[in-house]
Design a protein around this motif. Sequence first.
Motif, PDB file in Angstrom:
ATOM      1  N   GLY A 237     -11.580   2.220   4.375  1.00  0.00           N
ATOM      2  CA  GLY A 237     -12.103   2.873   5.571  1.00  0.00           C
ATOM      3  C   GLY A 237     -11.496   4.217   5.874  1.00  0.00           C
ATOM      4  N   SER A 238     -10.668   4.758   4.972  1.00  0.00           N
ATOM      5  CA  SER A 238     -10.012   6.038   5.223  1.00  0.00           C
ATOM      6  C   SER A 238     -10.192   6.967   4.040  1.00  0.00           C
ATOM      7  CB  SER A 238      -8.517   5.827   5.487  1.00  0.00           C
ATOM      8  OG  SER A 238      -7.834   7.068   5.554  1.00  0.00           O
ATOM      9  N   ASP A 239     -10.292   8.286   4.324  1.00  0.00           N
ATOM     10  CA  ASP A 239     -10.335   9.291   3.267  1.00  0.00           C
ATOM     11  C   ASP A 239      -8.943   9.835   2.947  1.00  0.00           C
ATOM     12  OD1 ASP A 239     -13.042   9.100   2.916  1.00  0.00           O
ATOM     13  OD2 ASP A 239     -13.532  10.789   4.241  1.00  0.00           O
ATOM     14  N   ASP A 240      -7.944   9.421   3.729  1.00  0.00           N
ATOM     15  CA  ASP A 240      -6.567   9.816   3.456  1.00  0.00           C
ATOM     16  C   ASP A 240      -6.067   9.101   2.202  1.00  0.00           C
ATOM     17  OD1 ASP A 240      -6.543  11.465   5.623  1.00  0.00           O
ATOM     18  OD2 ASP A 240      -5.424  10.101   6.920  1.00  0.00           O
ATOM     19  N   VAL A 241      -5.341   9.841   1.386  1.00  0.00           N
ATOM     20  CA  VAL A 241      -4.839   9.329   0.115  1.00  0.00           C
ATOM     21  C   VAL A 241      -3.326   9.225   0.183  1.00  0.00           C
ATOM     22  CG1 VAL A 241      -4.575   9.896  -2.343  1.00  0.00           C
ATOM     23  CG2 VAL A 241      -6.781  10.257  -1.205  1.00  0.00           C
ATOM     24  N   PHE A 242      -2.766   8.218  -0.476  1.00  0.00           N
ATOM     25  CA  PHE A 242      -1.313   8.170  -0.633  1.00  0.00           C
ATOM     26  C   PHE A 242      -0.981   7.758  -2.059  1.00  0.00           C
ATOM     27  CE2 PHE A 242      -2.304   3.850   0.735  1.00  0.00           C
ATOM     28  CZ  PHE A 242      -1.481   3.046  -0.046  1.00  0.00           C
ATOM     29  N   GLY A 243       0.205   8.117  -2.491  1.00  0.00           N
ATOM     30  CA  GLY A 243       0.643   7.812  -3.843  1.00  0.00           C
ATOM     31  C   GLY A 243       1.686   6.724  -3.848  1.00  0.00           C
ATOM     32  N   TYR A 244       1.757   6.017  -4.965  1.00  0.00           N
ATOM     33  CA  TYR A 244       2.838   5.042  -5.154  1.00  0.00           C
ATOM     34  C   TYR A 244       3.450   5.275  -6.531  1.00  0.00           C
ATOM     35  CZ  TYR A 244      -0.451   2.245  -7.976  1.00  0.00           C
ATOM     36  OH  TYR A 244      -1.347   1.816  -8.930  1.00  0.00           O
ATOM     37  N   VAL A 245       4.746   5.206  -6.600  1.00  0.00           N
ATOM     38  CA  VAL A 245       5.485   5.503  -7.830  1.00  0.00           C
ATOM     39  C   VAL A 245       5.404   4.314  -8.776  1.00  0.00           C
ATOM     40  CG1 VAL A 245       7.701   6.129  -8.821  1.00  0.00           C
ATOM     41  CG2 VAL A 245       7.035   7.039  -6.573  1.00  0.00           C
ATOM     42  N   ARG A 246       4.890   4.547  -9.984  1.00  0.00           N
ATOM     43  CA  ARG A 246       4.798   3.489 -10.987  1.00  0.00           C
ATOM     44  C   ARG A 246       6.053   3.459 -11.867  1.00  0.00           C
ATOM     45  NH1 ARG A 246      -1.246   3.886 -13.492  1.00  0.00           N
ATOM     46  NH2 ARG A 246      -0.323   5.688 -14.552  1.00  0.00           N
TER      47      ARG A 246
ATOM     48  N   VAL B 155      -8.007   5.657  -6.467  1.00  0.00           N
ATOM     49  CA  VAL B 155      -8.551   7.017  -6.498  1.00  0.00           C
ATOM     50  C   VAL B 155      -8.347   7.631  -7.892  1.00  0.00           C
ATOM     51  CG1 VAL B 155      -8.355   9.353  -5.558  1.00  0.00           C
ATOM     52  CG2 VAL B 155      -8.214   7.369  -4.023  1.00  0.00           C
ATOM     53  N   ALA B 156      -7.116   7.631  -8.368  1.00  0.00           N
ATOM     54  CA  ALA B 156      -6.793   8.222  -9.670  1.00  0.00           C
ATOM     55  C   ALA B 156      -5.346   7.875  -9.986  1.00  0.00           C
ATOM     56  CB  ALA B 156      -6.988   9.740  -9.641  1.00  0.00           C
ATOM     57  N   ASP B 157      -4.872   8.346 -11.136  1.00  0.00           N
ATOM     58  CA  ASP B 157      -3.445   8.257 -11.423  1.00  0.00           C
ATOM     59  C   ASP B 157      -3.016   9.519 -12.149  1.00  0.00           C
ATOM     60  OD1 ASP B 157      -3.385   7.857 -14.412  1.00  0.00           O
ATOM     61  OD2 ASP B 157      -4.426   5.998 -13.924  1.00  0.00           O
TER      62      ASP B 157
ATOM     63  N   GLN C   9      -1.124  16.410   4.501  1.00  0.00           N
ATOM     64  CA  GLN C   9      -1.609  15.066   4.236  1.00  0.00           C
ATOM     65  C   GLN C   9      -2.541  15.078   3.018  1.00  0.00           C
ATOM     66  OE1 GLN C   9      -1.499  11.700   5.640  1.00  0.00           O
ATOM     67  NE2 GLN C   9      -2.639  11.446   3.726  1.00  0.00           N
ATOM     68  N   LEU C  10      -2.293  14.173   2.068  1.00  0.00           N
ATOM     69  CA  LEU C  10      -3.179  14.041   0.920  1.00  0.00           C
ATOM     70  C   LEU C  10      -4.517  13.452   1.353  1.00  0.00           C
ATOM     71  CD1 LEU C  10      -0.621  12.602  -1.659  1.00  0.00           C
ATOM     72  CD2 LEU C  10      -1.792  14.805  -1.872  1.00  0.00           C
ATOM     73  N   THR C  11      -5.602  14.036   0.865  1.00  0.00           N
ATOM     74  CA  THR C  11      -6.944  13.532   1.145  1.00  0.00           C
ATOM     75  C   THR C  11      -7.753  13.532  -0.150  1.00  0.00           C
ATOM     76  OG1 THR C  11      -7.958  15.685   1.608  1.00  0.00           O
ATOM     77  CG2 THR C  11      -6.845  14.570   3.450  1.00  0.00           C
ATOM     78  N   LEU C  12      -8.947  12.971  -0.085  1.00  0.00           N
ATOM     79  CA  LEU C  12      -9.829  12.974  -1.243  1.00  0.00           C
ATOM     80  C   LEU C  12     -10.188  14.395  -1.663  1.00  0.00           C
ATOM     81  CD1 LEU C  12     -12.268  10.043  -0.344  1.00  0.00           C
ATOM     82  CD2 LEU C  12     -10.500  10.048  -2.111  1.00  0.00           C
ATOM     83  N   ASN C  13     -10.166  15.329  -0.722  1.00  0.00           N
ATOM     84  CA  ASN C  13     -10.576  16.703  -1.013  1.00  0.00           C
ATOM     85  C   ASN C  13      -9.464  17.593  -1.542  1.00  0.00           C
ATOM     86  OD1 ASN C  13     -13.267  16.285  -0.156  1.00  0.00           O
ATOM     87  ND2 ASN C  13     -12.682  16.596   1.981  1.00  0.00           N
ATOM     88  N   ASN C  14      -8.201  17.229  -1.242  1.00  0.00           N
ATOM     89  CA  ASN C  14      -7.135  18.171  -1.604  1.00  0.00           C
ATOM     90  C   ASN C  14      -6.102  17.644  -2.592  1.00  0.00           C
ATOM     91  OD1 ASN C  14      -5.287  16.561  -0.188  1.00  0.00           O
ATOM     92  ND2 ASN C  14      -5.245  17.876   1.621  1.00  0.00           N
ATOM     93  N   TYR C  15      -6.131  16.344  -2.910  1.00  0.00           N
ATOM     94  CA  TYR C  15      -5.043  15.786  -3.719  1.00  0.00           C
ATOM     95  C   TYR C  15      -4.970  16.428  -5.102  1.00  0.00           C
ATOM     96  CZ  TYR C  15      -8.138  12.852  -6.596  1.00  0.00           C
ATOM     97  OH  TYR C  15      -9.096  12.403  -7.480  1.00  0.00           O
ATOM     98  N   SER C  16      -6.133  16.754  -5.670  1.00  0.00           N
ATOM     99  CA  SER C  16      -6.142  17.338  -7.010  1.00  0.00           C
ATOM    100  C   SER C  16      -5.422  18.686  -7.025  1.00  0.00           C
ATOM    101  CB  SER C  16      -7.582  17.490  -7.498  1.00  0.00           C
ATOM    102  OG  SER C  16      -7.619  18.118  -8.760  1.00  0.00           O
TER     103      SER C  16
END
Length: 505
Positions: A141-150, A486-488, A176-183
Motif C-alpha cells: 500500500g505504499s510507494d515508499d521504498v526501503f532497503g535491507y542488507v543481505r 522492488v529490485a536488488d 526518502q527512497l521511492t519507486l521514482n527515485n531509488y534508481s
Amino acid sequence: MKIEKLLLKLLSIIFISIFLSNCSKKDDGDFEEPEIITEEVAPITLNNEINDFIWNGLNEIYLWQEDVPNLADNKFATQDDYYTFLNSYNIPENLFDGLLYQIDVVDKFSYLVDDYVELENSFSGTSASNGLDFGLVRLSGSDDVFGYVRYIANNSDASTKDISRGEFFLTVDGQQLTLNNYSNLLFGSNDSYTLGFADITNNTIALNGKTIALTKTNFTENPILINKTIVAGAIKVGYLMYNQFIADFDDELNTAIAELKSQGISELVLDLRYNPGGRVSSAIILSSMITGQFTDKVFSTEVWNKRYQDYLKANDAESLINRFTSTLLDDSPINTLNLNKVYVLTTSGTASASELVINCLRPYIDVVQIGSSTTGKYTGSVTLYDSSNYGRENANPNHTYAMQPLVFKSANVNGVSDYYNGLTPDYLITYNTASGSGEGENLTNLGILGDVNEPFLEKALSLITGSTTKLSTKSKSFLGVDFKNVADSKDFTPLGKGMYTTLKK
C-alpha cells in the motif's frame, strides 16, 4: 444583349482555337513532343551505424529472431527501406528494445550497453561498488521504498563500516527512497552517498538516527563469501556461499572445494540464494566438483535459433552439448567431493547459471532445494561487438556499444527446460506475518550467514541430521512484515541476472 453575348462567346472560341493551334505546331508544321524532366532521387543515408550493428546482430543470432517481424530476412525490399526503418529510431536503446520478443514478458534479460569495457569488467567480478549487497522492497500500500542488507562483500568499503546483515535503510542523502527515485539515488552517477538507517516495529518502518557514508570504488568481489565446515552431531557438513559464477575465480573455487574435502565433509550445503548467474563453464566446473563421478556425461544441451541450430548440427553438433569435466579451463585438474546428494539454498534472486546447476544435477544426484522459488531463467547470452564476426577484435572504433542478447536455451540431459516460473523448492521456507504468511526470507529474522541458527541453513542441517523437519520455535516466533519486492543491487550491475557463454563461430 443576347446577340452581344453570343458574339463575345464566338470571339472567345476563335481566340482559344488560334492559340492552341500555334502552341501545338512548330514553325515548320511538325508536331513538337513535350519535354519530360526527371529528377534523380538521392539514396537514403544511414544516420547511426550503431543501429545497423543492432539490427544485423539480432537478425543473425537472437534466439527469437523468427518470432520478430521486424527481424525477418525479407523485411526490407531495398536498402532505402532498411535505412528508413533504422533512421526512425534516434536512440539505439529504443531500437534494441523494439526488436526484442515480448520484452519483459518472454525476454526479460537481453540488454544493450554503451560501454563494453564496463561489461567486460563485470564478467570478472569488477564494477563500481561499495560492497553492500541489498534488496529493495516496499510495504504493502505504499510507494515508499526501503532497503535491507543481505550481505557485505569481503574487503570492500562497506566491510569497514558499522553495517550488518539484516539492517534496514530508508533514505539516501536525506531523501526518502521511492519507486521514482531509488534508481538514481542508489545507482546513479554519484559514487558516494549516506544511508539513513531505520527500524521496523509493528509493520511500520521509521528512521533510527543512524547514518553511514559509503563510497564506490572499482571493486572486484570474490564470489566465495563463506566456505566452512560445520559439525552437526556426528556429521561434517560443508557450507559454501557462492554469489556469482565468475571464471576468474575458478581457481579459488577449486581451492575451497579442496579445503572442504580435506576436512572430511560428507554433506554439502550450497548457498545460491543471492547468486544471479554468470559463466556457463563455471557452472559446469562447480557441478563437476560436487560430483566427480560423471566426467564426460551430458551436463546440458543448448538450443539456438533455427539458423544457428541447423548450422551447428550439420558442422559441429558436439558444440551443442556441455559435458561434466575433470579440469579447469586451463586443463588443471579439479578437486571433487563425489557426493550423491547436495542441499541448495535458493530465493527469487537465484537465477540463470545457478538454476542451471540445480536443473542439470537433478538427473544424476539428489538435489534438495530449500528456500523459495528461483527466478526462472533458462536462457543464455553471448556478447556481440560491432565487428565483421561480432568478436572483440577489430570492433568499430567509433563507439563502445555491445549487445548481450539471449541466444540459446538450456535443457538438462532429460530435456527439462522452460521453467518460466522458476524452480520450486522441495522445502519451502515460510514465516508468519500480521496478515497471514510469507515465503522465503523473513526480513525481521534474516539471521547470520553461516550460523547454524540462520533459518535456511538451520533447515538444511535439520534434514541432514534428521533431528526435525521444521524450523525452530525461535525462528518461527519472529513476526514478518508484508512487503513487495522492488529490485536488488545485483539488478544494476552490467551483468545482472545473466548466464553467458562464448559465441560459437
